[in-house]
Design a protein around this motif. Structure first.
Motif, PDB file in Angstrom:
ATOM      1  N   LEU A 198      14.429  -2.072  -4.812  1.00 30.56           N
ATOM      2  CA  LEU A 198      13.114  -1.994  -4.166  1.00 30.56           C
ATOM      3  C   LEU A 198      12.462  -0.637  -4.391  1.00 30.56           C
ATOM      4  CD1 LEU A 198      13.900  -3.875  -0.840  1.00 30.56           C
ATOM      5  CD2 LEU A 198      12.516  -4.698  -2.764  1.00 30.56           C
ATOM      6  N   ARG A 199      13.245   0.426  -4.297  1.00 32.63           N
ATOM      7  CA  ARG A 199      12.680   1.771  -4.532  1.00 32.63           C
ATOM      8  C   ARG A 199      12.190   1.902  -5.971  1.00 32.63           C
ATOM      9  NH1 ARG A 199      16.992   3.427  -1.061  1.00 32.63           N
ATOM     10  NH2 ARG A 199      18.267   3.949  -2.845  1.00 32.63           N
ATOM     11  N   ALA A 200      12.951   1.385  -6.911  1.00 33.92           N
ATOM     12  CA  ALA A 200      12.542   1.458  -8.319  1.00 33.92           C
ATOM     13  C   ALA A 200      11.255   0.666  -8.547  1.00 33.92           C
ATOM     14  CB  ALA A 200      13.661   0.924  -9.219  1.00 33.92           C
ATOM     15  N   ARG A 201      11.145  -0.504  -7.951  1.00 35.93           N
ATOM     16  CA  ARG A 201       9.936  -1.315  -8.117  1.00 35.93           C
ATOM     17  C   ARG A 201       8.723  -0.652  -7.486  1.00 35.93           C
ATOM     18  NH1 ARG A 201      10.317  -5.980  -5.562  1.00 35.93           N
ATOM     19  NH2 ARG A 201       8.311  -6.574  -6.391  1.00 35.93           N
ATOM     20  N   ALA A 202       8.926   0.106  -6.424  1.00 37.71           N
ATOM     21  CA  ALA A 202       7.802   0.766  -5.747  1.00 37.71           C
ATOM     22  C   ALA A 202       7.206   1.882  -6.602  1.00 37.71           C
ATOM     23  CB  ALA A 202       8.247   1.307  -4.391  1.00 37.71           C
ATOM     24  N   THR A 203       7.921   2.376  -7.583  1.00 39.93           N
ATOM     25  CA  THR A 203       7.406   3.478  -8.405  1.00 39.93           C
ATOM     26  C   THR A 203       6.228   3.061  -9.273  1.00 39.93           C
ATOM     27  OG1 THR A 203       8.969   3.081 -10.215  1.00 39.93           O
ATOM     28  CG2 THR A 203       9.661   4.625  -8.479  1.00 39.93           C
ATOM     29  N   VAL A 204       6.023   1.765  -9.481  1.00 39.55           N
ATOM     30  CA  VAL A 204       4.923   1.306 -10.335  1.00 39.55           C
ATOM     31  C   VAL A 204       3.645   1.014  -9.556  1.00 39.55           C
ATOM     32  CG1 VAL A 204       6.546   0.335 -12.010  1.00 39.55           C
ATOM     33  CG2 VAL A 204       5.548  -1.146 -10.249  1.00 39.55           C
ATOM     34  N   LEU A 205       3.662   1.222  -8.251  1.00 40.89           N
ATOM     35  CA  LEU A 205       2.497   0.911  -7.423  1.00 40.89           C
ATOM     36  C   LEU A 205       1.343   1.878  -7.694  1.00 40.89           C
ATOM     37  CD1 LEU A 205       4.250   0.281  -3.987  1.00 40.89           C
ATOM     38  CD2 LEU A 205       3.322  -1.442  -5.560  1.00 40.89           C
ATOM     39  N   ALA A 220      -1.986   1.481  -3.114  1.00 41.58           N
ATOM     40  CA  ALA A 220      -0.957   0.544  -2.658  1.00 41.58           C
ATOM     41  C   ALA A 220       0.252   1.300  -2.112  1.00 41.58           C
ATOM     42  CB  ALA A 220      -0.546  -0.386  -3.796  1.00 41.58           C
ATOM     43  N   ARG A 221       0.640   2.386  -2.769  1.00 43.15           N
ATOM     44  CA  ARG A 221       1.776   3.181  -2.293  1.00 43.15           C
ATOM     45  C   ARG A 221       1.491   3.739  -0.905  1.00 43.15           C
ATOM     46  NH1 ARG A 221       1.931   8.097  -2.244  1.00 43.15           N
ATOM     47  NH2 ARG A 221       0.465   8.391  -3.946  1.00 43.15           N
ATOM     48  N   ARG A 222       0.269   4.282  -0.697  1.00 45.44           N
ATOM     49  CA  ARG A 222      -0.090   4.826   0.622  1.00 45.44           C
ATOM     50  C   ARG A 222      -0.094   3.736   1.686  1.00 45.44           C
ATOM     51  NH1 ARG A 222      -3.788   7.715  -2.391  1.00 45.44           N
ATOM     52  NH2 ARG A 222      -5.554   6.482  -1.655  1.00 45.44           N
ATOM     53  N   VAL A 223      -0.600   2.569   1.341  1.00 43.46           N
ATOM     54  CA  VAL A 223      -0.594   1.445   2.289  1.00 43.46           C
ATOM     55  C   VAL A 223       0.838   1.076   2.648  1.00 43.46           C
ATOM     56  CG1 VAL A 223      -1.074  -1.032   2.521  1.00 43.46           C
ATOM     57  CG2 VAL A 223      -2.850   0.507   1.646  1.00 43.46           C
ATOM     58  N   PHE A 273      -3.752  -4.425  -1.000  1.00 45.66           N
ATOM     59  CA  PHE A 273      -3.041  -5.432  -0.218  1.00 45.66           C
ATOM     60  C   PHE A 273      -2.593  -6.593  -1.098  1.00 45.66           C
ATOM     61  CE2 PHE A 273      -5.812  -3.120   2.663  1.00 45.66           C
ATOM     62  CZ  PHE A 273      -4.913  -2.726   3.646  1.00 45.66           C
ATOM     63  N   ILE A 274      -3.449  -6.995  -2.021  1.00 46.59           N
ATOM     64  CA  ILE A 274      -3.092  -8.059  -2.958  1.00 46.59           C
ATOM     65  C   ILE A 274      -1.976  -7.592  -3.882  1.00 46.59           C
ATOM     66  CG2 ILE A 274      -3.932  -9.411  -4.931  1.00 46.59           C
ATOM     67  CD1 ILE A 274      -6.632  -9.572  -3.428  1.00 46.59           C
ATOM     68  N   GLU A 275      -2.071  -6.346  -4.362  1.00 49.00           N
ATOM     69  CA  GLU A 275      -1.027  -5.787  -5.224  1.00 49.00           C
ATOM     70  C   GLU A 275       0.325  -5.816  -4.517  1.00 49.00           C
ATOM     71  OE1 GLU A 275       0.107  -1.492  -7.327  1.00 49.00           O
ATOM     72  OE2 GLU A 275      -1.911  -1.802  -6.537  1.00 49.00           O
ATOM     73  N   LEU A 276       0.348  -5.381  -3.270  1.00 51.41           N
ATOM     74  CA  LEU A 276       1.606  -5.335  -2.510  1.00 51.41           C
ATOM     75  C   LEU A 276       2.148  -6.723  -2.198  1.00 51.41           C
ATOM     76  CD1 LEU A 276       0.720  -2.359  -0.188  1.00 51.41           C
ATOM     77  CD2 LEU A 276       2.526  -2.387  -1.931  1.00 51.41           C
ATOM     78  N   ALA A 277       1.262  -7.663  -1.928  1.00 51.03           N
ATOM     79  CA  ALA A 277       1.706  -9.034  -1.665  1.00 51.03           C
ATOM     80  C   ALA A 277       2.249  -9.675  -2.943  1.00 51.03           C
ATOM     81  CB  ALA A 277       0.567  -9.865  -1.091  1.00 51.03           C
TER      82      ALA A 277
END
Length: 181
Positions: A93-100, A104-107, A136-140
């Motif tokens: 999950l942490r690795a996937r979050a690096t591409v936000l 989206a990261r701040r949200v 929000f769409i990106e994160l969903a």
């Protein structure tokens, strides 16, 4: 794909002009059996589905279809044959979050720090982003965030919240708590 062969696509296309609340639902799933996790992992991994990797996914997922799919997606995208024994759901999950994107990261960081569902307008204010559905769409779409009734948002799973908070400096968490207060 032909719309006739894909009723879900047709429904999504038809509702594109309406609020997402009409096409989003939430289900609480019970853990699935190890055999079902194996089957799910093999299907998600495709040609990369060797026995060692599938068994690691079975153990790490603890019967959660969400966890199994996240681990399998990560392994499928990996450039190595079999990820090392450090492949945990948290690290994936942490690795996937690096591409936000930055917004989206701040949200995601704000919602994770809150520890509970927040009104979307509160998130936009705290993150200092204009009203927009994009983050929000990106994160969903990336399985980090879910939308709840009343235009509220929350992390898709507590594991997402825990992975984000594990990497977020305490000073940043405190600042977000202050902004939320």
């Amino acid at each position: 794909e032909e719309l006739g062969a894909a009723p879900l696509l047709a429904a999504l296309r038809e509702s594109a002009g309406r609020s997402l609340r009409h096409v989003i639902a939430e289900w609480n799933l019970e853990p699935i059996s190890q055999g079902e996790v194996r089957e799910l992992a093999r299907a998600a991994l495709g040609v990369r589905a060797d026995d060692e990797l599938v068994e690691r996914i079975v153990v790490e997922s603890s019967g959660s279809p969400y966890f199994a799919l996240e681990l399998a997606r990560h392994a499928r995208a990996s450039t190595t044959n079999v990820p090392d024994n450090g492949m945990t759901l948290q690290s994936v999950l942490r690795a996937r979050a690096t591409v936000l994107s930055d917004d989206a990261r701040r949200v995601l960081e704000t919602v994770a720090t809150a520890g509970a569902a927040l009104d979307r307008t509160v998130v936009e204010r705290v993150c200092r982003i204009p009203p927009s559905s994009k983050p929000f769409i990106e994160l969903a779409a990336l399985h980090f965030l879910k939308r709840l009734e009343g235009d509220r948002v929350d992390t898709l799973h507590d594991a997402v919240r825990e992975a984000v908070l594990a990497e977020l400096p305490i000073e940043k968490q405190r600042a977000t708590h202050s902004a939320l207060a």
